[in-house]
Design a protein around this motif. Sequence first.
Motif, PDB file in Angstrom:
ATOM      1  N   VAL A 144       0.858  -1.182   0.000  1.00 10.37           N
ATOM      2  CA  VAL A 144       0.000   0.000   0.000  1.00 10.37           C
ATOM      3  C   VAL A 144       0.897   1.237   0.000  1.00 10.37           C
ATOM      4  O   VAL A 144       1.839   1.325   0.794  1.00 10.37           O
ATOM      5  CB  VAL A 144      -0.922   0.021   1.231  1.00 10.37           C
ATOM      6  CG1 VAL A 144      -1.809   1.265   1.229  1.00 10.37           C
ATOM      7  CG2 VAL A 144      -1.775  -1.239   1.282  1.00 10.37           C
ATOM      8  N   THR A 145       0.610   2.193  -0.898  1.00 10.73           N
ATOM      9  CA  THR A 145       1.396   3.427  -0.923  1.00 10.73           C
ATOM     10  C   THR A 145       0.919   4.418   0.135  1.00 10.73           C
ATOM     11  O   THR A 145       1.652   5.358   0.461  1.00 10.73           O
ATOM     12  CB  THR A 145       1.301   4.087  -2.312  1.00 10.73           C
ATOM     13  OG1 THR A 145      -0.066   4.319  -2.638  1.00 10.73           O
ATOM     14  CG2 THR A 145       1.907   3.183  -3.388  1.00 10.73           C
ATOM     15  N   GLY A 146      -0.293   4.238   0.664  1.00 11.02           N
ATOM     16  CA  GLY A 146      -0.816   5.115   1.702  1.00 11.02           C
ATOM     17  C   GLY A 146      -0.919   4.390   3.031  1.00 11.02           C
ATOM     18  O   GLY A 146      -0.022   3.637   3.410  1.00 11.02           O
ATOM     19  N   THR A 147      -2.011   4.598   3.737  1.00  8.54           N
ATOM     20  CA  THR A 147      -2.220   3.986   5.044  1.00  8.54           C
ATOM     21  C   THR A 147      -2.993   2.678   4.915  1.00  8.54           C
ATOM     22  O   THR A 147      -3.649   2.433   3.903  1.00  8.54           O
ATOM     23  CB  THR A 147      -2.982   4.941   5.971  1.00  8.54           C
ATOM     24  OG1 THR A 147      -4.262   5.230   5.402  1.00  8.54           O
ATOM     25  CG2 THR A 147      -2.211   6.249   6.142  1.00  8.54           C
ATOM     26  N   ASP A 149      -5.853   0.571   7.152  1.00  5.55           N
ATOM     27  CA  ASP A 149      -6.779   0.667   8.275  1.00  5.55           C
ATOM     28  C   ASP A 149      -7.625  -0.603   8.311  1.00  5.55           C
ATOM     29  O   ASP A 149      -8.409  -0.860   7.400  1.00  5.55           O
ATOM     30  CB  ASP A 149      -7.665   1.908   8.125  1.00  5.55           C
ATOM     31  CG  ASP A 149      -8.556   2.132   9.341  1.00  5.55           C
ATOM     32  OD1 ASP A 149      -8.416   1.380  10.327  1.00  5.55           O
ATOM     33  OD2 ASP A 149      -9.401   3.050   9.300  1.00  5.55           O
TER      34      ASP A 149
END
Length: 208
Positions: A144-147, A149
């Motif tokens: 994942v390039t972001g977060t 959750d």
Amino acid sequence: GITLNSGTGGVDIDITAAGSGTGNGALTVNAAAASTIDVAGAGLTLSTTTSGTLDLTSAGTLDLNGVAVNIDSTGAMDITAADGQTLSVNHGGGSALAFNATGQVDLTGESASAINIGTTAAALSLSTTGVIDMNAGANLDVDVTGTVDILASSTFSIDGTGASNVTATSGNLTLSTATGGTVAVTSAADVAITATTGATLDSTTLSV
């Protein structure tokens, strides 16, 4: 029977009134040049009645165009692309692509062939009222390039049969309970806590 032979001029048959034709034998229409069957302002039906297969074969591309295309089958339906070729299902922008089935839907790739599901810009959503079950015969790799959750309304469990780790390359790593509960660290062997600068334990009561 009746045989119509024409040279390069072709044959034109124009019908101005309704009619029907029946026969006990085969009907064959052959042409050596581009040909057209056209109905203006009404439907065109190609069908077999009591038995037989409707076979559409093209030496080139088979092109079906319609304001809407509806294919219904009372039995199984099989769409196959030649080995090594691509089977592509495309739709225009802003339209939905839906696969609906009252039974199971299987997407299967041949041996050593990948199945790729993705979007170029929008979100990819997988949802069910039951269980989402992911099984991998080899590794499971999630990048994942972001977060990331993950929220569970009940408990969650992460188990590994070999040496495992949870690592943050930058920033803090927090292990905590929110409104209540105990953080339990249990080891079948030693518990090793290593810090390069120092270690701090804060508690109203501390028992060793």
